[in-house]
Structures are given as structure tokens and as C-alpha cells.
Write a protein that holds these residues in place. Sequence first.
Motif, short mmCIF file in Angstrom:
data_model
loop_
_atom_site.label_atom_id
_atom_site.label_comp_id
_atom_site.label_asym_id
_atom_site.label_seq_id
_atom_site.Cartn_x
_atom_site.Cartn_y
_atom_site.Cartn_z
N ASP A 57 0.84 -1.20 0.00
CA ASP A 57 0.00 0.00 0.00
C ASP A 57 0.87 1.25 0.00
O ASP A 57 1.76 1.39 0.83
CB ASP A 57 -0.91 -0.01 1.24
N LYS B 17 1.14 5.44 0.26
CA LYS B 17 0.43 6.62 0.75
C LYS B 17 1.38 7.81 0.70
O LYS B 17 2.57 7.65 0.50
CB LYS B 17 -0.10 6.39 2.17
N GLU C 114 1.37 12.88 -3.42
CA GLU C 114 -0.07 12.63 -3.34
C GLU C 114 -0.41 11.37 -4.14
O GLU C 114 0.33 10.97 -5.02
CB GLU C 114 -0.87 13.82 -3.86
#
Length: 79
Positions: A40, A42, A62
Motif C-alpha cells: 500500500d 500513501k 499525493e
Amino acid sequence: MRLDKFLKVSRLIKRRTIANEACDAGRVKLNDKVARASADVKAGDIIEISFGNKTVKARVKEVKETIHKEDAAEMVEFI
């Protein structure tokens, strides 16, 4: 967002299948750890990709699911 998808959307790697293969080969690090394609991603993470004898290091600014090609450079900051 998955690491392989982020690499493709941010245009760090041209195709998602190649991004997936790079992760499987251990050439992609996420926060100084070898990362799997399903890791993941971020904002604030640091991605390091080894291309032969060259290494690219970038900080994630982002995360967006879709983005125009012209705006892809806004997703990462090269270190």
C-alpha cells in the motif's frame, strides 16, 4: 493504492506489468524495504527503483487513482 498501480499512474514505470515484474524481482523498495506489488502506497512514502546500474529515488506527494499525463509529475518529488 497498490504499488504497481502507483508506479504506472505516476509514470515512474511505463506499464503496470513491468512494474509488477520489477517488484517481484526485488528491484523496488518502499521506505527502505523490498516491496511487493501489492504493498500500500500513501503520501510521504519513499520509493526507490533500481534500473540496472541506475537508481531512482522519489517521495510520494499525493496519491490519485487517475491523472492526466501532464500532471503526473505532481505526484512525486525526486530526491
